[in-house]
Motif scaffolding. Structure first.
Motif, PDB file in Angstrom:
ATOM      1  N   ALA A  26      -8.175  -3.080   2.706  1.00 10.57           N
ATOM      2  CA  ALA A  26      -8.207  -1.641   2.469  1.00 10.57           C
ATOM      3  C   ALA A  26      -9.634  -1.100   2.501  1.00 10.57           C
ATOM      4  O   ALA A  26      -9.896  -0.020   3.050  1.00 10.57           O
ATOM      5  CB  ALA A  26      -7.565  -1.321   1.118  1.00 10.57           C
ATOM      6  N   ASN A  27     -10.571  -1.855   1.920  1.00 11.04           N
ATOM      7  CA  ASN A  27     -11.956  -1.372   1.789  1.00 11.04           C
ATOM      8  C   ASN A  27     -12.794  -1.611   3.045  1.00 11.04           C
ATOM      9  O   ASN A  27     -13.718  -0.850   3.326  1.00 11.04           O
ATOM     10  CB  ASN A  27     -12.641  -2.062   0.605  1.00 11.04           C
ATOM     11  N   ASN A  28     -12.501  -2.686   3.770  1.00  9.67           N
ATOM     12  CA  ASN A  28     -13.325  -3.059   4.921  1.00  9.67           C
ATOM     13  C   ASN A  28     -12.431  -3.502   6.075  1.00  9.67           C
ATOM     14  O   ASN A  28     -12.485  -4.647   6.521  1.00  9.67           O
ATOM     15  CB  ASN A  28     -14.285  -4.187   4.519  1.00  9.67           C
ATOM     16  N   PRO A  29     -11.584  -2.597   6.560  1.00 12.10           N
ATOM     17  CA  PRO A  29     -10.581  -2.998   7.568  1.00 12.10           C
ATOM     18  C   PRO A  29     -11.188  -3.561   8.848  1.00 12.10           C
ATOM     19  O   PRO A  29     -10.609  -4.444   9.479  1.00 12.10           O
ATOM     20  CB  PRO A  29      -9.821  -1.699   7.848  1.00 12.10           C
ATOM     21  N   LEU A  67      -5.507  -8.950  10.246  1.00 16.03           N
ATOM     22  CA  LEU A  67      -4.931 -10.018   9.429  1.00 16.03           C
ATOM     23  C   LEU A  67      -3.837  -9.472   8.523  1.00 16.03           C
ATOM     24  O   LEU A  67      -2.750 -10.059   8.405  1.00 16.03           O
ATOM     25  CB  LEU A  67      -6.024 -10.690   8.596  1.00 16.03           C
ATOM     26  N   TYR A  68      -4.104  -8.344   7.901  1.00 12.74           N
ATOM     27  CA  TYR A  68      -3.101  -7.728   7.024  1.00 12.74           C
ATOM     28  C   TYR A  68      -1.861  -7.322   7.815  1.00 12.74           C
ATOM     29  O   TYR A  68      -0.725  -7.538   7.363  1.00 12.74           O
ATOM     30  CB  TYR A  68      -3.684  -6.512   6.310  1.00 12.74           C
ATOM     31  N   ALA A  69      -2.062  -6.756   8.997  1.00 10.57           N
ATOM     32  CA  ALA A  69      -0.918  -6.310   9.805  1.00 10.57           C
ATOM     33  C   ALA A  69      -0.027  -7.490  10.175  1.00 10.57           C
ATOM     34  O   ALA A  69       1.211  -7.397  10.098  1.00 10.57           O
ATOM     35  CB  ALA A  69      -1.413  -5.595  11.062  1.00 10.57           C
ATOM     36  N   GLN A  70      -0.638  -8.603  10.566  1.00  9.04           N
ATOM     37  CA  GLN A  70       0.158  -9.785  10.892  1.00  9.04           C
ATOM     38  C   GLN A  70       0.889 -10.306   9.656  1.00  9.04           C
ATOM     39  O   GLN A  70       2.072 -10.664   9.723  1.00  9.04           O
ATOM     40  CB  GLN A  70      -0.736 -10.885  11.471  1.00  9.04           C
ATOM     41  N   ALA A 128      -2.339 -15.917   8.335  1.00 12.09           N
ATOM     42  CA  ALA A 128      -1.519 -14.723   8.149  1.00 12.09           C
ATOM     43  C   ALA A 128      -0.162 -15.080   7.542  1.00 12.09           C
ATOM     44  O   ALA A 128       0.364 -14.344   6.695  1.00 12.09           O
ATOM     45  CB  ALA A 128      -1.327 -14.007   9.490  1.00 12.09           C
ATOM     46  N   ALA A 129       0.399 -16.215   7.961  1.00 17.07           N
ATOM     47  CA  ALA A 129       1.690 -16.655   7.420  1.00 17.07           C
ATOM     48  C   ALA A 129       1.579 -16.934   5.923  1.00 17.07           C
ATOM     49  O   ALA A 129       2.470 -16.561   5.142  1.00 17.07           O
ATOM     50  CB  ALA A 129       2.169 -17.888   8.166  1.00 17.07           C
TER      51      ALA A 129
END
Length: 499
Positions: free
Chosen positions: A13-16, A35-38, A69-70
């Motif tokens: 959130a802070n450093n996308p 990474l978050y999206a995956q 990511a998993a």
């Protein structure tokens, strides 16, 4: 309850746009936003399966950005991850899937399914497939807040699943992030396999601090010259690895060719670091601080020792494993059965505190045997022998019983014996470890085969289908009979005379 992945999500959130993962093997990067999206895609796919909270999801994946990511996706779905060793025999992984009662396995889509317990894929996401498992769910309950399960060697030939909660993992991760001052401008090497507890520091310590994770495949990690070039090319600042790997760097890394000036700290754990090899490494990485970390999988890191600056002492014996980390307490179980929580004398090291495992999955008796109560606390019996020196530091003095350490892995020699006893031509088998400087130099097998000696290649091939590569013996010795004690047990002391 705080969650192990919370601070990583905050980084997204802070450093996308910050680089979360660099993956040299495929020459690609992954930002924190990517990474978050995956991970989020994997979470949604798992949520569609309506698994109960705390259910175990097995990972059968090579080390890759998708594997990281998993792990995050599983945790975000309020499930626990169980990383399988992709290089271990299929039979061992099949046993682990069944014993853990993992209801889902996350992997690449497989042309040939090596695990009969798995059905056809229940869906695909982010290039991964979710396979439902037919492992019998017999009421095995996960502890509240379970984050992950790591399987270790078992003395009876049965691997044991170490259960670690979010709270226990965070005790170490939060301390490590603060103690080693991890920050967004840092680049950490991720060398340890996902099924090895050293990976917890890399993944959660590094990513929660906004660092860049230099994700290395097993083949890259074992190549000191390549690793040396990566340290320079990617500006690595922190390395965490076993002495077995690190001591290759002065001999084969040709560090003089490269600029390693950004390296500010080297952490090692898992086994004793021989002083000559350590000194050689300190000379080539003279700008870095060195730290000796100690702790079995059941406790993660529970003691630590900062080494003095290079060239300021002439110590010849291995450095101490040091003092307890602030979230744990240590005690010494002495030969007479008394327990010293004042850290004096010598004996078996006991650990109690926030980072200690909940227990072994589905093995209440083994859990009970591994614990002892003292002063209204429950202590984990490490099986490691220690001595307290005049400075109050803990010195490692070897293993109790028949467990040994090799390349950072703890190995129950009984598991190797159990695998050998499955070979029809072998009537008896006994296993010993030849140790040098408190580390395993070689594993020997003595066996009785009525039809005569068996080809070593045949025995190695047989074992390779049943135990991981790091457990494979170095020597096989055929004997007419295995010596026995007066109580008709294997006489290991007599066998030691044959080493």
């Amino acid at each position: 309850m705080q969650r192990l992945h919370k601070d990583i999500l905050q980084q997204a959130a802070n450093n996308p746009g910050g680089v979360a993962i660099q993956f040299p093997f495929e020459k690609r990067n992954l930002s924190y936003e990517q990474l978050y999206a995956q991970a989020r895609g994997i979470t949604l796919a798992l949520e569609r399966l309506s698994l109960p909270k705390g259910s175990i999801v097995a990972l059968y994946l090579d080390k890759s950005p998708e594997a990281i990511a998993a792990i995050l996706g599983i945790l975000m779905a309020e499930l626990a991850y169980l990383p399988l060793d992709v290089d271990a025999p299929d039979s061992r992984n099949q046993f682990i899937i069944e014993q853990s009662q993992a209801q889902v396995i996350l992997t690449r889509e497989m042309a040939e399914n090596p695990f009969p317990v798995l059905s056809s894929p229940s869906g695909t996401v982010e290039g991964l497939a979710l396979y439902r498992s037919s492992a019998e769910a017999s009421g095995l309950k996960s502890p509240e807040g379970l984050a992950y399960v790591l399987y270790t060697s078992g003395s009876t030939g049965v691997p044991k699943g170490v259960m670690v909660t979010h709270t226990a993992a965070l005790a170490f991760v939060d301390w490590a992030r603060d103690t080693f001052v991890l920050r967004p401008e840092d680049t950490l090497t991720s060398i340890a396999p996902l099924h090895f507890d050293l990976s917890i520091f890399d993944i959660f310590g590094g990513l929660s601090a906004g660092c860049t994770l230099l994700l290395l495949t097993p083949s890259e990690s074992k190549n000191p010259l390549l690793l040396s070039s990566y340290i320079a090319e990617y500006g690595v600042t922190t390395i965490y690895a076993t002495p077995t790997l690190l001591q290759l760097m002065p001999r084969f890394g040709k560090a003089g060719r490269y600029d390693h000036s950004k390296l500010r700290q080297v952490l090692f754990a898992g086994e004793v670091f021989p002083i000559p090899a350590l000194r050689a490494l300190q000379e080539i990485w003279h700008t870095a601080k060195f730290y000796n970390l100690y702790g079995p999988t059941e406790t993660n890191v529970c003691t630590w020792h900062p080494l003095p600056p290079t060239g300021t002492d002439d110590r010849q014996a291995p450095y101490p494993i040091g003092q307890p980390c602030p979230y744990d307490q240590c005690a010494v179980l002495k030969e007479d059965g008394s327990i010293s929580s004042e850290l004096t004398g010598s004996g078996e090291l006991l650990v109690s505190g926030a980072s200690v495992m909940t227990g072994y999955l589905g093995m209440p008796e083994q859990t009970r045997q591994a614990m002892v109560e003292h002063e209204e606390r429950v202590w984990y019996k490490t099986g490691d022998l220690v001595e307290v020196d005049s400075n109050g530091d803990l010195l490692y003095r070897g293993r109790r019983g028949r467990m040994v350490k090799r390349r950072g892995y703890r190995i129950e020699l009984g598991e190797i014996e159990a695998a050998l006893h499955q070979y029809e031509a072998i009537a008896q088998a006994a296993c010993l470890a030849l140790e040098k400087e408190q580390s395993v130099n070689a594993i020997w097998v003595f066996y009785v085969a009525p039809e005569g000696p068996l080809p070593h290649t045949l025995l190695t091939e047989f074992l390779a289908g049943r135990i991981p590569e790091y457990m494979l013996p170095d020597r096989f010795v055929h004997l007419p009979e295995i010596p026995q004690t007066s109580s008709q047990k294997t006489d290991y002391q007599a066998l030691k005379q044959l080493l």
